[in-house]
Design a protein around this motif. Structure first.
Motif, mmCIF file in Angstrom:
data_model
loop_
_atom_site.group_PDB
_atom_site.id
_atom_site.type_symbol
_atom_site.label_atom_id
_atom_site.label_comp_id
_atom_site.label_asym_id
_atom_site.label_seq_id
_atom_site.Cartn_x
_atom_site.Cartn_y
_atom_site.Cartn_z
ATOM 1 N N ASN A 37 -5.297 -3.012 -8.161
ATOM 2 C CA ASN A 37 -4.698 -4.263 -7.713
ATOM 3 C C ASN A 37 -5.001 -5.324 -8.753
ATOM 4 O OD1 ASN A 37 -3.605 -6.349 -6.108
ATOM 5 N ND2 ASN A 37 -5.583 -6.719 -5.128
ATOM 6 N N PHE A 90 0.828 -1.201 0.000
ATOM 7 C CA PHE A 90 0.000 0.000 0.000
ATOM 8 C C PHE A 90 0.868 1.259 0.000
ATOM 9 C CE2 PHE A 90 -3.337 -2.684 2.299
ATOM 10 C CZ PHE A 90 -4.068 -2.896 1.134
ATOM 11 N N ARG A 91 1.879 1.282 0.840
ATOM 12 C CA ARG A 91 2.709 2.484 0.963
ATOM 13 C C ARG A 91 3.484 2.782 -0.312
ATOM 14 N NH1 ARG A 91 5.382 2.293 7.076
ATOM 15 N NH2 ARG A 91 3.387 2.399 8.214
ATOM 16 N N ILE A 117 -9.683 1.433 0.543
ATOM 17 C CA ILE A 117 -8.435 1.892 -0.087
ATOM 18 C C ILE A 117 -8.621 1.917 -1.600
ATOM 19 C CG2 ILE A 117 -6.007 1.343 -0.478
ATOM 20 C CD1 ILE A 117 -5.987 0.064 2.321
ATOM 21 N N ASP A 118 -8.348 3.051 -2.201
ATOM 22 C CA ASP A 118 -8.477 3.215 -3.650
ATOM 23 C C ASP A 118 -7.114 2.958 -4.295
ATOM 24 O OD1 ASP A 118 -9.255 3.825 -6.193
ATOM 25 O OD2 ASP A 118 -9.298 6.000 -5.893
ATOM 26 N N LEU A 119 -6.936 1.743 -4.796
ATOM 27 C CA LEU A 119 -5.663 1.340 -5.388
ATOM 28 C C LEU A 119 -5.937 0.281 -6.445
ATOM 29 C CD1 LEU A 119 -2.468 1.367 -5.172
ATOM 30 C CD2 LEU A 119 -2.735 -0.588 -3.632
ATOM 31 N N ALA A 127 2.974 1.602 -3.458
ATOM 32 C CA ALA A 127 2.114 1.879 -4.613
ATOM 33 C C ALA A 127 1.520 3.279 -4.528
ATOM 34 C CB ALA A 127 1.011 0.830 -4.703
ATOM 35 N N SER A 128 1.113 3.695 -3.337
ATOM 36 C CA SER A 128 0.537 5.029 -3.167
ATOM 37 C C SER A 128 1.581 6.118 -3.346
ATOM 38 C CB SER A 128 -0.105 5.147 -1.777
ATOM 39 O OG SER A 128 -1.168 4.235 -1.631
ATOM 40 N N ALA A 129 2.766 5.906 -2.781
ATOM 41 C CA ALA A 129 3.811 6.930 -2.835
ATOM 42 C C ALA A 129 4.319 7.165 -4.254
ATOM 43 C CB ALA A 129 4.973 6.541 -1.925
ATOM 44 N N HIS A 130 4.312 6.118 -5.075
ATOM 45 C CA HIS A 130 4.897 6.228 -6.414
ATOM 46 C C HIS A 130 3.864 6.141 -7.534
ATOM 47 C CE1 HIS A 130 8.960 5.965 -4.721
ATOM 48 N NE2 HIS A 130 8.495 5.018 -3.928
ATOM 49 N N GLY A 131 2.586 6.118 -7.183
ATOM 50 C CA GLY A 131 1.543 6.073 -8.199
ATOM 51 C C GLY A 131 1.573 4.816 -9.044
ATOM 52 N N MET A 143 -8.318 -3.981 1.062
ATOM 53 C CA MET A 143 -8.678 -2.751 0.358
ATOM 54 C C MET A 143 -10.169 -2.473 0.480
ATOM 55 S SD MET A 143 -6.364 -3.189 -3.086
ATOM 56 C CE MET A 143 -7.402 -2.037 -3.965
#
Length: 230
Positions: A218, A184-185, A214-216, A187-191, A209
């Protein structure tokens, strides 16, 4: 005509992937990010061992071109936010059932957590692999209380064989949930799009998620040539 935007991926939960998986990822994503090996520090005196190998070791050209991006550090002690997220997974009955079902039914998932080839050291006792697995797969473990603090307690001292089994199962839970936190960290930090070729890890991450909102992105990928021995 406008070209499609470049989609960059974070492979999870491992720091390496099989050659056919890498071929698939390179064909479908602009760049693939890999974490370093996750070595968790459970107590000041106890942790998991780190390996220094990286995905780009055998593909220096892909590192130079930016197709492989590596060096994302995920080792060391867990911070408070990570502990809270892991404990939330541990207290979620459905997440725990997905984890236990993965151990029972997904040989690849099982082998990624336990080395059962010959014998397994449970505390101070050397136990044959099949016998150790039977104990680890006992149904009550899926609902037994587990927290990061308990795993740390079992790591400091395992006076009984049962506590040693509790530690091995709890450590497997901890490694799985901690890998999710770092997924999560990063993927979120680097888009990045989170991508795996492990169906059980995909189910676990998808459930967390949905539970947490959580909007990611996957994605589960199944390369055309599956490796027979994960």
């Amino acid at each position: 005509m406008n070209s499609s935007p470049v989609r960059n991926a974070l492979f999870y939960p491992f720091h390496l992937c099989a050659p056919d998986t890498l071929d698939y990822l390179l064909a479908h994503y602009g760049s693939i990010h890999f974490r370093d090996y996750m070595a968790l520090r459970l107590t000041p005196f106890m942790g998991t061992t780190a390996y220094q190998d990286r995905m780009g070791d055998e593909h220096p050209d892909l590192v130079r071109s930016g197709r492989i991006v590596q060096g994302h550090a995920v080792s060391g002690p867990l911070d408070d936010a990570a502990v809270a997220g892991i404990d939330h997974d541990f207290s979620d009955p459905h997440w725990r059932q997905l984890f236990h079902a993965g151990l029972q039914e997904d040989r690849r998932f099982q082998r990624g957590l336990f080395d059962l080839t010959h014998a397994m050291r449970i505390g101070s006792t050397l136990v044959p692999g099949p016998a150790a697995l039977l104990r680890l797969l006992e149904s009550q473990r899926a609902g037994a209380q587990c927290t990061v603090a308990l795993v740390q307690q079992w790591a400091r001292s395992s006076p009984s064989l049962e506590d040693a089994y509790n530690f091995e199962y709890g450590l497997a839970l901890l490694k799985t949930a901690a890998a999710q936190v770092y997924t999560f960290r990063l993927a979120s930090a680097h888009g990045l799009i989170a991508v795996t070729d492990s169906v059980t890890h995909h189910r676990l991450l998808s459930h967390t998620m949905a539970r947490e909102g959580i909007d990611l992105s996957n994605e589960y990928v199944a390369p055309p040539r599956r490796h027979s021995s994960p």
